[in-house]
Design a protein around this motif. Structure first.
Motif, PDB file in Angstrom:
ATOM      1  N   ALA A 135      -4.156  22.121  -7.576  1.00 31.22           N
ATOM      2  CA  ALA A 135      -3.652  23.345  -6.761  1.00 31.22           C
ATOM      3  C   ALA A 135      -3.492  23.021  -5.235  1.00 31.22           C
ATOM      4  O   ALA A 135      -2.629  23.296  -4.666  1.00 31.22           O
ATOM      5  CB  ALA A 135      -5.119  23.609  -6.488  1.00 31.22           C
ATOM      6  N   ASP A 136      -3.912  21.775  -5.197  1.00 38.80           N
ATOM      7  CA  ASP A 136      -3.620  20.544  -3.428  1.00 38.80           C
ATOM      8  C   ASP A 136      -2.794  19.337  -4.174  1.00 38.80           C
ATOM      9  O   ASP A 136      -3.150  18.547  -4.378  1.00 38.80           O
ATOM     10  CB  ASP A 136      -4.722  20.662  -3.282  1.00 38.80           C
ATOM     11  N   PRO A 137      -1.725  19.643  -3.365  1.00 40.45           N
ATOM     12  CA  PRO A 137      -0.928  18.142  -3.819  1.00 40.45           C
ATOM     13  C   PRO A 137      -0.946  17.203  -3.006  1.00 40.45           C
ATOM     14  O   PRO A 137      -0.790  16.249  -3.302  1.00 40.45           O
ATOM     15  CB  PRO A 137       0.169  18.897  -2.945  1.00 40.45           C
ATOM     16  N   GLY A 138      -2.405  17.280  -1.611  1.00 44.38           N
ATOM     17  CA  GLY A 138      -2.556  15.807  -1.698  1.00 44.38           C
ATOM     18  C   GLY A 138      -3.709  15.315  -2.748  1.00 44.38           C
ATOM     19  O   GLY A 138      -4.338  13.924  -2.571  1.00 44.38           O
ATOM     20  N   GLY A 140       3.664   9.840  -9.298  1.00 45.71           N
ATOM     21  CA  GLY A 140       3.237   9.974 -11.305  1.00 45.71           C
ATOM     22  C   GLY A 140       2.231  11.181 -11.138  1.00 45.71           C
ATOM     23  O   GLY A 140       1.952  12.081 -12.175  1.00 45.71           O
ATOM     24  N   VAL A 141       0.712  11.137 -10.153  1.00 42.10           N
ATOM     25  CA  VAL A 141      -0.053  12.066 -10.367  1.00 42.10           C
ATOM     26  C   VAL A 141       1.142  13.220  -9.975  1.00 42.10           C
ATOM     27  O   VAL A 141       0.179  14.979 -10.951  1.00 42.10           O
ATOM     28  CB  VAL A 141      -1.454  11.599  -9.707  1.00 42.10           C
ATOM     29  N   ASN A 142       1.644  13.656  -9.300  1.00 42.69           N
ATOM     30  CA  ASN A 142       1.831  15.257  -8.856  1.00 42.69           C
ATOM     31  C   ASN A 142       2.721  15.520 -10.240  1.00 42.69           C
ATOM     32  O   ASN A 142       3.193  16.768 -10.868  1.00 42.69           O
ATOM     33  CB  ASN A 142       2.736  15.131  -7.413  1.00 42.69           C
ATOM     34  N   TRP A 143       3.542  14.596 -10.965  1.00 44.93           N
ATOM     35  CA  TRP A 143       4.565  14.601 -12.244  1.00 44.93           C
ATOM     36  C   TRP A 143       3.164  15.148 -13.725  1.00 44.93           C
ATOM     37  O   TRP A 143       3.468  15.814 -14.371  1.00 44.93           O
ATOM     38  CB  TRP A 143       5.725  13.729 -12.263  1.00 44.93           C
ATOM     39  N   ALA A 144       2.398  14.543 -13.505  1.00 48.48           N
ATOM     40  CA  ALA A 144       1.663  14.266 -14.735  1.00 48.48           C
ATOM     41  C   ALA A 144       0.924  15.054 -14.683  1.00 48.48           C
ATOM     42  O   ALA A 144       0.216  15.891 -15.619  1.00 48.48           O
ATOM     43  CB  ALA A 144       0.843  13.108 -14.906  1.00 48.48           C
ATOM     44  N   PHE A 145       0.277  15.958 -13.561  1.00 45.99           N
ATOM     45  CA  PHE A 145      -0.700  16.911 -13.417  1.00 45.99           C
ATOM     46  C   PHE A 145       0.278  18.245 -12.148  1.00 45.99           C
ATOM     47  O   PHE A 145      -0.778  18.116 -11.241  1.00 45.99           O
ATOM     48  CB  PHE A 145      -1.828  16.840 -12.995  1.00 45.99           C
ATOM     49  N   PRO A 146       1.054  18.787 -12.701  1.00 40.61           N
ATOM     50  CA  PRO A 146       1.801  19.468 -11.980  1.00 40.61           C
ATOM     51  C   PRO A 146       1.021  20.908 -11.717  1.00 40.61           C
ATOM     52  O   PRO A 146       1.213  22.111 -10.722  1.00 40.61           O
ATOM     53  CB  PRO A 146       2.905  20.207 -12.474  1.00 40.61           C
ATOM     54  N   LEU A 184       0.847  -1.069   0.353  1.00 45.16           N
ATOM     55  CA  LEU A 184       0.125  -0.002  -0.352  1.00 45.16           C
ATOM     56  C   LEU A 184       0.527   1.236   0.025  1.00 45.16           C
ATOM     57  O   LEU A 184       0.288   2.140  -0.931  1.00 45.16           O
ATOM     58  CB  LEU A 184      -0.532   0.485   1.021  1.00 45.16           C
ATOM     59  N   ALA A 185       1.870   1.408   0.681  1.00 43.39           N
ATOM     60  CA  ALA A 185       2.749   2.214   1.173  1.00 43.39           C
ATOM     61  C   ALA A 185       3.599   2.480  -0.266  1.00 43.39           C
ATOM     62  O   ALA A 185       3.602   3.512  -0.874  1.00 43.39           O
ATOM     63  CB  ALA A 185       3.566   2.478   2.053  1.00 43.39           C
ATOM     64  N   THR A 186       4.022   1.595  -0.882  1.00 45.20           N
ATOM     65  CA  THR A 186       4.966   1.771  -2.173  1.00 45.20           C
ATOM     66  C   THR A 186       4.281   2.318  -3.336  1.00 45.20           C
ATOM     67  O   THR A 186       3.979   2.963  -3.996  1.00 45.20           O
ATOM     68  CB  THR A 186       5.921   0.165  -3.171  1.00 45.20           C
ATOM     69  N   VAL A 187       3.168   1.535  -3.266  1.00 42.45           N
ATOM     70  CA  VAL A 187       2.059   1.950  -4.638  1.00 42.45           C
ATOM     71  C   VAL A 187       1.412   3.475  -4.674  1.00 42.45           C
ATOM     72  O   VAL A 187       1.809   3.966  -5.180  1.00 42.45           O
ATOM     73  CB  VAL A 187       1.115   1.518  -4.832  1.00 42.45           C
ATOM     74  N   ARG A 188       1.287   3.868  -3.302  1.00 42.26           N
ATOM     75  CA  ARG A 188       0.546   4.967  -2.707  1.00 42.26           C
ATOM     76  C   ARG A 188       1.590   6.009  -3.328  1.00 42.26           C
ATOM     77  O   ARG A 188       1.803   7.168  -3.734  1.00 42.26           O
ATOM     78  CB  ARG A 188       0.332   4.581  -1.287  1.00 42.26           C
ATOM     79  N   LEU A 189       3.533   5.869  -2.952  1.00 46.32           N
ATOM     80  CA  LEU A 189       4.024   6.940  -3.038  1.00 46.32           C
ATOM     81  C   LEU A 189       4.133   6.791  -4.905  1.00 46.32           C
ATOM     82  O   LEU A 189       4.721   7.624  -4.867  1.00 46.32           O
ATOM     83  CB  LEU A 189       5.265   6.683  -2.815  1.00 46.32           C
TER      84      LEU A 189
END
Length: 144
Positions: free
Chosen positions: A106-109, A97-103, A87-92
């Motif tokens: 507005a919310d990094p969460g 990937g999401v933060n890289w694809a959609f910079p 869970l932790a590995t996939v979550r990170l």
């Protein structure tokens, strides 16, 4: 869940993919509940934050994992540790990937939430796999 077979010890084996499918279905239900809360709060200027959505979805979707844990025989600590690590590995990985694809989000969460939503079924699958492996006897045939 459909019962596969009852072994002599009274434990019932289930298909490996069933808890994963039910986890995904419950996650969708949790997201629907969060969406309804957002629709009710929106006219009043309140929208739920990402942590609230993750908490509600997680609490609703944890049922299959709890059922796997409670129905397992005693050597289940390794399965839980492996599930939490998955869970932790996939979550990170998904959050990165999401933060890289959609910079522009507005919310990094949001990346962490998406990673959690993807990681929870993976963790349940890992736990189910470990618990299934624990039920196999030394000759290699299934005990159930």
């Amino acid at each position: 869940m459909a019962d596969v077979k009852d072994s002599g010890s009274g434990s019932v084996r289930r298909r490996l993919w069933e808890p994963v499918v039910f986890t995904v279905a419950l996650e969708l239900g949790g997201l629907a509940v969060s969406g309804l809360v957002a629709l009710v709060g929106w006219p009043f200027g309140w929208l739920p934050d990402v942590g609230f959505v993750g908490l509600v979805t997680g609490l609703i979707a944890i049922g299959p994992a709890a059922e796997l844990y409670s129905g397992a025989e005693p050597p289940r600590r390794l399965a839980v540790v492996a599930a939490l690590l998955a869970l932790a590995t996939v979550r990170l990985l998904v959050a990165a990937g999401v933060n890289w694809a959609f910079p522009a989000l507005a919310d990094p969460g949001v990346g962490v939430l998406v990673g959690y939503l993807v990681g929870l079924p993976v963790g349940v699958a890992v736990m189910a796999w470990f618990l299934t492996r624990a039920n196999v006897d030394p000759q290699g045939s299934s005990s159930g």
